[in-house]
Design a protein around this motif. Structure first.
Motif, short mmCIF file in Angstrom:
data_model
loop_
_atom_site.label_atom_id
_atom_site.label_comp_id
_atom_site.label_asym_id
_atom_site.label_seq_id
_atom_site.Cartn_x
_atom_site.Cartn_y
_atom_site.Cartn_z
N GLN A 172 0.83 -1.21 0.00
CA GLN A 172 0.00 0.00 0.00
C GLN A 172 0.86 1.26 0.00
O GLN A 172 0.60 2.20 -0.74
CB GLN A 172 -0.96 0.00 1.19
CG GLN A 172 -1.84 1.23 1.27
CD GLN A 172 -2.79 1.38 0.07
OE1 GLN A 172 -3.15 0.41 -0.57
NE2 GLN A 172 -3.16 2.59 -0.22
N ASN A 173 1.90 1.27 0.81
CA ASN A 173 2.78 2.44 0.86
C ASN A 173 3.57 2.61 -0.43
O ASN A 173 3.79 3.74 -0.87
CB ASN A 173 3.70 2.35 2.07
CG ASN A 173 2.97 2.65 3.35
OD1 ASN A 173 2.18 3.58 3.43
ND2 ASN A 173 3.22 1.85 4.38
N ALA A 174 3.99 1.52 -1.04
CA ALA A 174 4.69 1.61 -2.33
C ALA A 174 3.74 2.17 -3.39
O ALA A 174 4.16 2.96 -4.25
CB ALA A 174 5.23 0.24 -2.75
N LEU A 209 14.86 1.69 -1.56
CA LEU A 209 14.12 1.58 -0.30
C LEU A 209 14.95 2.05 0.89
O LEU A 209 14.44 2.73 1.77
CB LEU A 209 13.64 0.14 -0.10
CG LEU A 209 12.57 -0.34 -1.07
CD1 LEU A 209 12.35 -1.84 -0.94
CD2 LEU A 209 11.28 0.43 -0.88
N GLU A 210 16.23 1.68 0.91
CA GLU A 210 17.09 2.08 2.01
C GLU A 210 17.23 3.60 2.10
O GLU A 210 17.31 4.16 3.19
CB GLU A 210 18.46 1.43 1.89
CG GLU A 210 18.44 -0.05 2.19
CD GLU A 210 19.76 -0.74 1.92
OE1 GLU A 210 20.74 -0.08 1.50
OE2 GLU A 210 19.83 -1.97 2.14
N LEU A 211 17.25 4.26 0.96
CA LEU A 211 17.47 5.70 0.93
C LEU A 211 16.19 6.53 0.97
O LEU A 211 16.23 7.69 1.37
CB LEU A 211 18.28 6.07 -0.33
CG LEU A 211 19.69 5.49 -0.42
CD1 LEU A 211 20.31 5.83 -1.76
CD2 LEU A 211 20.55 5.97 0.73
N ASN A 212 15.07 5.95 0.55
CA ASN A 212 13.87 6.76 0.34
C ASN A 212 12.59 6.30 1.00
O ASN A 212 11.61 7.02 0.97
CB ASN A 212 13.60 6.87 -1.17
CG ASN A 212 14.76 7.49 -1.90
OD1 ASN A 212 15.06 8.65 -1.73
ND2 ASN A 212 15.43 6.68 -2.72
N ALA A 213 12.57 5.11 1.53
CA ALA A 213 11.28 4.56 1.98
C ALA A 213 11.18 4.54 3.50
O ALA A 213 11.32 3.51 4.15
CB ALA A 213 11.08 3.16 1.41
N GLY A 214 10.90 5.70 4.07
CA GLY A 214 10.71 5.77 5.51
C GLY A 214 9.51 4.97 5.98
O GLY A 214 9.38 4.67 7.17
N TYR A 215 8.64 4.61 5.04
CA TYR A 215 7.45 3.83 5.39
C TYR A 215 7.75 2.34 5.60
O TYR A 215 6.88 1.59 6.02
CB TYR A 215 6.37 3.98 4.31
CG TYR A 215 6.82 3.65 2.90
CD1 TYR A 215 6.90 2.33 2.46
CD2 TYR A 215 7.13 4.66 2.00
CE1 TYR A 215 7.29 2.03 1.16
CE2 TYR A 215 7.52 4.38 0.71
CZ TYR A 215 7.60 3.05 0.29
OH TYR A 215 8.00 2.76 -0.99
#
Length: 73
Positions: A26-28, A48-54
């Motif tokens: 859902q967050n993606a 994901l490591e750099l941008n996905a705080g979710y």
């Protein structure tokens, strides 16, 4: 032709479920910058490591990636 990881991830979306992978999907979906055409583990992992705080844990991505690999079998 193989589907992208994002396409697979969208099959895991379930707004009624509260499990980690459904939440990740859902967050993606809401993440406008997610690399939607990517099929490379390292490219997606780095994003994901750099941008996905979710995403509270990369273990969720790894588990989802394993399911993706199995679906591409």
């Amino acid at each position: 032709m193989h589907q992208s990881f994002y396409q697979f991830l969208m099959t895991q979306r379930n707004h009624l479920a509260y499990d980690e992978i459904s939440n990740f999907a859902q967050n993606a979906f809401l993440d406008q910058a997610f690399p939607k055409q990517a099929i490379d583990y390292h490219e997606i992992s780095e994003y994901l490591e750099l941008n996905a705080g979710y995403l509270p844990s990369m273990d969720i991505f790894d588990t989802t990636w394993q399911r993706y690999q199995e679906s591409e079998g």
